[in-house]
Design a protein around this motif. Sequence first.
Motif, mmCIF file in Angstrom:
data_model
loop_
_atom_site.group_PDB
_atom_site.id
_atom_site.type_symbol
_atom_site.label_atom_id
_atom_site.label_comp_id
_atom_site.label_asym_id
_atom_site.label_seq_id
_atom_site.Cartn_x
_atom_site.Cartn_y
_atom_site.Cartn_z
ATOM 1 N N PRO A 90 0.782 -1.238 0.000
ATOM 2 C CA PRO A 90 0.000 0.000 0.000
ATOM 3 C C PRO A 90 0.814 1.288 0.000
ATOM 4 O O PRO A 90 0.313 2.334 -0.415
ATOM 5 C CB PRO A 90 -0.823 -0.109 1.291
ATOM 6 C CG PRO A 90 0.007 -0.977 2.186
ATOM 7 C CD PRO A 90 0.693 -1.960 1.278
ATOM 8 N N LEU A 118 -1.915 -1.471 -2.977
ATOM 9 C CA LEU A 118 -3.118 -1.820 -2.224
ATOM 10 C C LEU A 118 -2.709 -2.537 -0.946
ATOM 11 O O LEU A 118 -1.634 -3.107 -0.851
ATOM 12 C CB LEU A 118 -4.004 -2.774 -3.046
ATOM 13 C CG LEU A 118 -4.499 -2.334 -4.420
ATOM 14 C CD1 LEU A 118 -5.088 -3.537 -5.166
ATOM 15 C CD2 LEU A 118 -5.537 -1.231 -4.282
ATOM 16 N N THR A 119 -3.618 -2.520 0.035
ATOM 17 C CA THR A 119 -3.449 -3.409 1.178
ATOM 18 C C THR A 119 -3.867 -4.808 0.747
ATOM 19 O O THR A 119 -4.506 -4.994 -0.295
ATOM 20 C CB THR A 119 -4.326 -2.968 2.358
ATOM 21 O OG1 THR A 119 -5.704 -3.096 1.990
ATOM 22 C CG2 THR A 119 -4.038 -1.523 2.757
ATOM 23 N N SER A 121 -6.138 -6.628 2.047
ATOM 24 C CA SER A 121 -7.603 -6.717 2.050
ATOM 25 C C SER A 121 -8.200 -6.043 0.825
ATOM 26 O O SER A 121 -9.194 -6.526 0.257
ATOM 27 C CB SER A 121 -8.179 -6.103 3.325
ATOM 28 O OG SER A 121 -7.795 -4.750 3.464
ATOM 29 N N GLU A 122 -7.595 -4.930 0.389
ATOM 30 C CA GLU A 122 -8.066 -4.265 -0.826
ATOM 31 C C GLU A 122 -7.821 -5.138 -2.050
ATOM 32 O O GLU A 122 -8.667 -5.212 -2.955
ATOM 33 C CB GLU A 122 -7.375 -2.909 -0.984
ATOM 34 C CG GLU A 122 -7.811 -1.870 0.035
ATOM 35 C CD GLU A 122 -6.930 -0.641 0.025
ATOM 36 O OE1 GLU A 122 -7.371 0.392 0.561
ATOM 37 O OE2 GLU A 122 -5.793 -0.697 -0.498
ATOM 38 N N TYR A 123 -6.661 -5.786 -2.074
ATOM 39 C CA TYR A 123 -6.349 -6.699 -3.181
ATOM 40 C C TYR A 123 -7.341 -7.861 -3.191
ATOM 41 O O TYR A 123 -7.842 -8.257 -4.252
ATOM 42 C CB TYR A 123 -4.918 -7.208 -3.034
ATOM 43 C CG TYR A 123 -4.510 -8.203 -4.087
ATOM 44 C CD1 TYR A 123 -4.120 -7.784 -5.353
ATOM 45 C CD2 TYR A 123 -4.500 -9.566 -3.804
ATOM 46 C CE1 TYR A 123 -3.730 -8.705 -6.321
ATOM 47 C CE2 TYR A 123 -4.115 -10.492 -4.762
ATOM 48 C CZ TYR A 123 -3.730 -10.053 -6.018
ATOM 49 O OH TYR A 123 -3.356 -10.963 -6.972
ATOM 50 N N GLN A 125 -10.393 -7.884 -2.025
ATOM 51 C CA GLN A 125 -11.691 -7.389 -2.476
ATOM 52 C C GLN A 125 -11.714 -7.193 -3.980
ATOM 53 O O GLN A 125 -12.703 -7.519 -4.652
ATOM 54 C CB GLN A 125 -12.009 -6.060 -1.768
ATOM 55 C CG GLN A 125 -13.374 -5.480 -2.077
ATOM 56 C CD GLN A 125 -14.514 -6.366 -1.627
ATOM 57 O OE1 GLN A 125 -14.389 -7.082 -0.615
ATOM 58 N NE2 GLN A 125 -15.605 -6.369 -2.353
ATOM 59 N N GLN A 126 -10.624 -6.675 -4.528
ATOM 60 C CA GLN A 126 -10.524 -6.466 -5.973
ATOM 61 C C GLN A 126 -10.625 -7.789 -6.722
ATOM 62 O O GLN A 126 -11.324 -7.898 -7.745
ATOM 63 C CB GLN A 126 -9.215 -5.758 -6.292
ATOM 64 C CG GLN A 126 -9.056 -5.363 -7.749
ATOM 65 C CD GLN A 126 -7.726 -4.671 -8.007
ATOM 66 O OE1 GLN A 126 -6.730 -5.312 -8.323
ATOM 67 N NE2 GLN A 126 -7.708 -3.364 -7.861
#
Length: 292
Positions: A90, A118-119, A121-123, A125-126
């Motif tokens: 991130p 990204l974090t 968790s963001e990865y 989610q993506q």
Amino acid sequence: MISAMRSLTAEEYVEAFKSFLDHSTEHQCMDEFNKEEMPSIMARLGIRFHRAPPDLVWLTKILSEQDLKMIRILQAAHPGVLIDNEIVEPNPQHVAAYKELVNQASDLQNVSFVWHQLTSSEYEQQMKEKGTDKKFDFIHMIQMLYRVEDVLSTIKFFHSCLDHHGKLLIIILSDSSGWASLWKKYRHCLPPTDSGHYITSNSIMDVLKRLGVEYHVYEFPSGWDITECFVEGDPVGGHMMDFLTGTKNFLGTAPPGLRQQLQEALCQPECSSKKDGRIIFSNNLSMIVVES
């Protein structure tokens, strides 16, 4: 008036982390693991290397030099293969530093890089939003699970991304380290925003047992010379205490009683040893290899 205790910002963490790396054997410990165990681990990755490039995910924490060393071990274990490598990080400064290392390397022609600022968790989610079922041969989490809100969910997701014969490498502080003893006693005294970051190898193994996955643990000793923590007014010692506690200017903002208790605890045998008049904090690491 004494300022209130607070957690380190991302920039302050980088500065404190540098003081840690400069005086610890963390990277030497990882080098030892890379030398003794990683070649055989990489050699056991999926046979599908003969059909398609191996896919890798690096979930990083300012350890890009170690990432490149692992790539080179993979290249040696599977000469001539093309490697697809995805980096999840991130912090833009860390991404830029890693890119610079890659640009300076002359032996990575067969490696492609995809950068995700990204974090984890963001990865995750993506990936879920895209509905992708992409599989990876090797995923590593080096010293990054401290910054994850839901450790079980994170490990479960990335384990599900492994291809047949794939490996998930988790490097985390060992329960034999001084950190484990320190956190058990003093985590409740430190800034609450960091309360979810104190995790060691036993907690990770509990998660893996709950998930019912096969794993192997390798323990490697590591030390950190924290002598300057006890030198009044020493700026390096101040950074070290900040890193130890996750607190900005711990020595200047902590209540005197807490400061004294923590410094005394650091000298106890469960945290540190003495060598040639120096105080060496135990920074032992657990390398956990999870099978697909």
